[in-house]
Scaffold this motif. Structure first.
Motif, PDB file in Angstrom:
ATOM      1  N   THR A  12      -2.093   0.163  12.034  1.00 20.99           N
ATOM      2  CA  THR A  12      -0.839   0.459  11.963  1.00 20.99           C
ATOM      3  C   THR A  12      -0.569   1.961  11.912  1.00 20.99           C
ATOM      4  O   THR A  12      -1.168   2.704  11.194  1.00 20.99           O
ATOM      5  N   PRO A  13       0.417   2.600  12.613  1.00 18.23           N
ATOM      6  CA  PRO A  13       0.809   3.942  12.990  1.00 18.23           C
ATOM      7  C   PRO A  13       1.179   4.192  11.536  1.00 18.23           C
ATOM      8  O   PRO A  13       1.982   4.051  11.139  1.00 18.23           O
ATOM      9  N   GLY A  14       0.547   5.358  11.064  1.00 18.46           N
ATOM     10  CA  GLY A  14       1.171   6.241   9.880  1.00 18.46           C
ATOM     11  C   GLY A  14       0.325   5.590   8.700  1.00 18.46           C
ATOM     12  O   GLY A  14       0.639   5.950   7.714  1.00 18.46           O
ATOM     13  N   LYS A  15      -0.422   4.543   8.889  1.00 19.06           N
ATOM     14  CA  LYS A  15      -0.949   4.178   7.486  1.00 19.06           C
ATOM     15  C   LYS A  15      -2.698   3.953   7.710  1.00 19.06           C
ATOM     16  O   LYS A  15      -3.038   3.763   8.689  1.00 19.06           O
ATOM     17  N   LEU A  16      -2.953   3.977   6.334  1.00 17.94           N
ATOM     18  CA  LEU A  16      -4.560   3.793   6.111  1.00 17.94           C
ATOM     19  C   LEU A  16      -4.544   2.419   5.429  1.00 17.94           C
ATOM     20  O   LEU A  16      -3.856   2.164   4.266  1.00 17.94           O
TER      21      LEU A  16
END
Length: 50
Positions: A12-16
């Protein structure tokens, strides 16, 4: 052999997302734009729900 517990890019872009060493957990956090991957993976585990 499994990856060590830590925060990883789960797609998910921008998420860890937190990997507990066995499976993905429900914990997610915003990715720091300038943090190197090794520093992110070394971050402490999420706090346990009380």
């Amino acid at each position: 052999m499994s990856a060590a517990p830590g925060w990883y890019d789960a797609g998910t872009p921008g998420k860890l997302r937190w990997w507990d060493g066995v499976q993905w957990t429900a914990f997610e956090t915003d990715a720091a734009p300038s943090a190197p991957a090794a520093a992110v993976a070394a971050a402490s585990a999420p706090a346990a729900a009380v």
